[in-house]
Design an enzyme around this catalytic site. Structure first.
Site, short mmCIF file in Angstrom:
data_model
loop_
_atom_site.label_atom_id
_atom_site.label_comp_id
_atom_site.label_asym_id
_atom_site.label_seq_id
_atom_site.Cartn_x
_atom_site.Cartn_y
_atom_site.Cartn_z
N TYR A 139 41.12 94.54 83.01
CA TYR A 139 41.96 94.99 81.90
C TYR A 139 42.66 96.28 82.34
CZ TYR A 139 42.95 96.56 77.04
OH TYR A 139 43.55 96.99 75.89
N LYS A 169 44.52 91.37 82.59
CA LYS A 169 45.16 91.64 81.30
C LYS A 169 46.04 92.85 81.56
CE LYS A 169 44.23 92.86 76.44
NZ LYS A 169 45.11 94.02 76.31
#
Length: 311
Positions: A139, A169
């Site tokens: 992320y 992400k």
């Protein structure tokens, strides 16, 4: 591990809290049903939107279990397990795998800065290996972690070291880096867009999936952007994206996540307030936010189109 690909709109879910500030999982199932009904194709749990960093490890496990159980395998559930303590992150990753989550994801430790790609890979390798049977997505959100490392270099080295690294992400605004990550090594990695205001730009760059907070309140609007883009109606896609930008700009006049929870309550979902340091909006702010959203037509165009009746 074979290539894994997410598709469509993935809602970064909110964590419902009671009036006393405790996790209240009774409100998870209704929001899950609404999101799936409105076309969301996955859920990202305990991320920034879900206040993962404001919850205890035990609370994060409770929330993760509630979402996995409510989804019942209908769409992928991604559990964000990042933590300043790698031991806690590894525990959360193992738990996610044990409860039947589909994917794990993690931010990097952020109190002590991760200053180079090798250290970042080493940290993510420890976390990902604790749920080795699941795809893992790093992320990347430099605005919150302070770690603004080159993601192409991370994927190159991470691809060698982390056996279950599926992708990223990508919550940044650098479309050029996003595209380079997408196309790296013959599109080896799944790179998922994370900036709602720029969905159309990401689609034009090659995005196949996006994770966002505002998909909770306006998934049909974003699906219309995707639909218009796919048929080549760029004027309509830009029009719909402009509405999304207007909505986000309106919400961002207030502390963002408390305002988003207020909007969800306006839509009939009791998600409670945010924990400090985020807190809640005042009653006056909620009233003003409602009026401002009404003024831009939000409560009409954020919903699915009503089928026309024929006789």
């Amino acid at each position: 591990m074979p290539k894994f690909r997410l598709q469509g709109l993935i809602a970064a879910t909110y964590t419902p809290l009671s009036a006393s500030g405790c996790v209240n999982v009774d409100h998870v199932a209704p929001i899950v049903e609404s999101l799936i009904e409105r076309g969301v194709s996955g859920l990202y749990v305990c991320g920034s939107t879900g206040e993962g960093m404001s919850l205890t490890t035990d609370e994060r496990k409770i929330v993760a279990e509630a979402y996995v159980q409510a989804v019942k395998g209908r769409v992928p559930v991604i559990i964000q397990v990042g933590h300043n303590s790698l031991a806690e992150a590894k525990d959360l990753a193992r738990h996610a795998q044990d409860i039947g989550a589909d994917i794990t994801s993690a931010t990097c430790p952020s109190y002590f800065n991760v200053g180079d790609v090798h250290t970042l890979v080493e940290c993510m390798e420890e976390i990902a290996s604790s749920a080795a049977n699941l795809p893992f997505y790093y992320y990347h959100i430099p605005s919150l972690t302070g770690s603004n490392l080159n993601m192409v270099e991370f994927l190159k080295l991470g691809g060698e070291r982390i056996g279950n690294l599926a992708g990223l992400k990508y919550t940044d605004t650098k479309l050029f880096e996003f595209q380079e990550c997408l196309e790296l090594e013959n599109e080896r990695f799944d790179v998922v867009w994370g900036c709602d205001e720029m969905l159309l730009g990401a689609l034009a760059t090659g995005s196949r999936a996006a994770i966002g907070s505002t998909y909770n309140i306006a998934a049909p609007l974003y699906q219309r952007i995707i639909d218009a883009f796919e048929i080549g109606d760029m004027a309509e896609a830009r029009r719909e994206q402009a509405q999304a930008i207007s909505m986000i700009s309106t919400v961002k006049q207030y502390p963002f996540h408390p305002a988003m929870k207020a909007v969800l309550e306006m839509q009939g979902f009791d998600m409670g307030d945010c924990r400090l340091p985020q807190g809640r909006l005042t009653d006056e702010e909620i009233s003003r936010l409602r009026s401002e959203l009404e003024a831009i037509g939000f409560f009409t165009w954020s919903l699915p189109a009503t089928p026309s009746l024929t006789t």
